[in-house]
Design a protein around this motif. Sequence first.
Motif, short mmCIF file in Angstrom:
data_model
loop_
_atom_site.label_atom_id
_atom_site.label_comp_id
_atom_site.label_asym_id
_atom_site.label_seq_id
_atom_site.Cartn_x
_atom_site.Cartn_y
_atom_site.Cartn_z
N ALA A 283 6.17 7.70 8.00
CA ALA A 283 6.24 6.49 7.07
C ALA A 283 4.82 5.95 6.84
N ARG A 284 3.84 6.18 7.80
CA ARG A 284 2.54 5.44 7.63
C ARG A 284 2.02 5.82 6.20
N THR A 285 2.11 7.03 5.66
CA THR A 285 1.63 7.51 4.66
C THR A 285 2.23 7.21 3.42
N SER A 286 3.20 6.28 3.28
CA SER A 286 3.98 5.83 2.17
C SER A 286 2.99 5.04 1.41
N GLY A 287 3.08 5.49 -0.06
CA GLY A 287 2.14 4.68 -0.94
C GLY A 287 1.60 3.30 -0.48
N ASN A 288 2.69 2.53 -0.50
CA ASN A 288 2.41 1.01 -0.43
C ASN A 288 1.56 0.59 1.00
N ILE A 289 1.91 1.41 2.06
CA ILE A 289 1.20 1.09 3.32
C ILE A 289 -0.33 1.77 2.91
N MET A 290 -0.67 2.79 2.46
CA MET A 290 -1.90 3.46 2.29
C MET A 290 -2.72 2.62 1.52
N ASP B 13 3.71 -3.26 20.25
CA ASP B 13 2.80 -2.15 20.62
C ASP B 13 3.29 -0.69 20.26
N VAL B 14 4.47 -0.34 20.00
CA VAL B 14 5.26 0.84 19.82
C VAL B 14 6.10 0.80 18.54
N GLY B 15 6.07 1.84 17.68
CA GLY B 15 7.42 1.73 16.66
C GLY B 15 7.76 3.09 16.48
N PHE B 16 9.10 3.21 16.07
CA PHE B 16 9.69 4.48 15.86
C PHE B 16 10.11 4.55 14.44
N LEU C 195 3.69 -2.05 9.67
CA LEU C 195 3.12 -3.13 9.77
C LEU C 195 3.11 -3.90 11.02
N SER C 196 4.20 -3.89 11.80
CA SER C 196 4.01 -4.63 12.97
C SER C 196 3.25 -3.97 14.18
N VAL C 197 3.20 -2.90 14.17
CA VAL C 197 2.29 -2.10 15.02
C VAL C 197 0.61 -2.35 14.50
N LEU D 60 -4.05 5.33 8.97
CA LEU D 60 -3.98 6.35 10.19
C LEU D 60 -4.99 6.33 10.99
N LYS D 61 -6.06 5.77 10.81
CA LYS D 61 -7.29 5.78 11.92
C LYS D 61 -6.87 4.65 13.05
N ASP D 62 -6.10 3.68 12.33
CA ASP D 62 -5.62 2.42 13.50
C ASP D 62 -4.42 2.78 14.07
N THR D 63 -3.55 3.50 13.89
CA THR D 63 -2.52 4.30 14.57
C THR D 63 -2.46 5.63 14.98
N LYS D 64 -1.72 5.95 15.86
CA LYS D 64 -1.66 7.47 16.20
C LYS D 64 -0.10 7.76 16.33
#
Length: 132
Positions: A36-43, A28-31, A20-22, A50-54
């Motif tokens: 974890a971007r694909t977890s249910g709540n985030i999605m 600017d960067v997260g580890f 969420l911070s990214v 997935l489009k806004d981060t890489k």
Amino acid sequence: MDSKIDIKSIYLSSAASITLSVLNKKVDVGFIYNDARTSGNIMKKFPKVLKDTKIIFTTDIIPADPQIVRKNLEKYKVVALQRALVKMSNDIEGKKWLHDLFGIDRLEITDETEYFLLKEIVMKLKPELLER
């Protein structure tokens, strides 16, 4: 680049907070672990995550989310706990529960040797984290 001069780091308590911070441009960067971007709540809340981060880099597999016990816990109890946790992570309902609550795909029995790569990275970047 000198990581002690060129990078300002902050600690965030979860992979979801990092993601969420990214997304919100607070960092600017997260580890994060796995993706974890694909977890249910985030999605659900951020369908374009997935489009806004890489992903720009992945490490060799490092065990995450360790389940720990007291060092002096009787061996038979440790073995029983390990078997129960692995059995739960192989069960259809248990697997769903682990994924929905924690974003964990499975549990496996491991030991300290599995963390050597992580320890090596920490020694290079922030050795004081390993001081006891």
